[in-house]
Scaffold this active site. Sequence first.
Site, PDB file in Angstrom:
ATOM      1  N   GLY A 225      19.258  53.802  36.260  1.00 16.96           N
ATOM      2  CA  GLY A 225      18.761  54.305  35.049  1.00 16.96           C
ATOM      3  C   GLY A 225      19.625  54.019  33.892  1.00 16.96           C
TER       4      GLY A 225
ATOM      5  N   TYR B 112      21.485  45.069  39.049  1.00 14.64           N
ATOM      6  CA  TYR B 112      21.264  46.409  39.069  1.00 14.64           C
ATOM      7  C   TYR B 112      21.030  47.018  40.505  1.00 14.64           C
ATOM      8  CZ  TYR B 112      18.465  50.548  38.024  1.00 14.64           C
ATOM      9  OH  TYR B 112      17.851  51.729  38.026  1.00 14.64           O
TER      10      TYR B 112
END
Length: 506
Positions: free
Chosen positions: A56, A49
């Site tokens: 998000g 990530y």
Amino acid sequence: MKINNFLELKDFQKIIVENQKIELDETLLARVDASFQFLKEFSKNKVIYGVNTGFGPMAQFKISDEDTHQLQYNLIRSHSSGIGNPLPPAEVKACMLARLNTLSLGNSGVHNSVVNLLKELINRDITPLIFEHGGVGASGDLVQLAHLALVLIGEGEVFYKGERKSTKEVFDIEGLEPIHVEIREGLALMNGTSVMSGIGAVNAYKANQLTDISIKLSCAINEIVQAYDDHLSEALNGTKKHYGQQKIAERMRAHLSDSKLIRKREDHLYTHFEEQEKVFKEKVQEYYSLRCVPQILGPVLDTLEYTEQVLENEINSANDNPIINVEDQHVYHGGNFHGDYISLEMDKLKIVVTKLTMLAERQLNYLLNAKINEILPPFVNLGKLGFNFGMQGVQFTATSTTAESQMLSNPMYVHSIPNNNDNQDIVSMGTNSAVICRKVIENAFEVLAIEAITIVQAIEYLDFKDKVSSSTKELYDEIRNIIPAFSNDMVMYPYLEEVKKYLKTM
């Protein structure tokens, strides 16, 4: 000061208040580099990530290798969207120090250039333009920290030598080079709790000042009314098993140790009782705002000390996402950026500071109301009653300011509003809580300034200046250096501001 690992709040005071310069220990730089090198290698052919994904709710989108660096610039620029009043430079400096410290733990995978540039900005008092409004305190202080990251890449604005200037202009003057964003500098800089923690550190410092001032003023008012000493005694307060109460009483006894005005109960009410007396000439007990100071300020002290512990824990924690663990050779995804710990503590701190303010307002009212104190003229008016007004006007200011703090004491901690396409479905509002706490603290200084002037006027009227304790005499002399004894009415606001400034230096 050399930084390597654990920073205490007193270190923040040395760097932020006393302007000590910082150095980065070689072991710190080695730790940061090891984290960066590991992440660079580990992220190949893996989904991590914020390295090769969107952010998000858009984390499901894979980012191509050639776009990963631009991704970080896009994140910084798009989230530099704060608005409102700029944070004071001292708070921003504290935020930078908190961010530098957490990135230095080696759990963030940033390049050494990040911590080196942060060090230079701190040492040279170059503080990024960061706005009060923008953070929800869930993925950390995303918007506010984006403004910090924006400066590190050479963009945005800074405060430099008291002026707001473009970052590029100041970097040119100082010979500084912006960072070149590497693997995840954008996310690592933004994804954390350093703004709320930095503001919190400054709030805690000021709350300590307020507590000490409140103790001194409470001692002085007990002297003015020639209170009995048993409500401060170790014997009485020792029967209540709260550290804060016992400590406040101890500090008050120390302040009053050489006072000629505090009375011993055994010398008066226990020895001179006349049986035929139906209404006692002397008060048996003082009003609560005088008699219950240890019980009221005790919880303030206990709360403040716990808040400081939480702040130190947060400042010395990895609080971004994901967490890089070189020892385990692994990357962990989670939510260490969530600001609930700080949000709750800032709410608690503003509540107790408001209670401290309410205590000051009640003590002030006691002095101003001649029917209650029975020893002072109305509004401690040293002039002609009916013609002059004494401290009448400033009481309105103290009352309204206290009322504002009471309203502001409603918690932010439970005011979560989902956002970010409901990815951030429960948030901390920690930065809002810290900013509002700062406002409550500023209000407290204003009310205490009004109380301090009133106390000095009362000492003047009673001609007690040679009988008060040395601690109270020092306060009396300092206030008198700012505002002379007055009987004729004066414009008060310049004196209020100067006394407030003085209290902030105590």
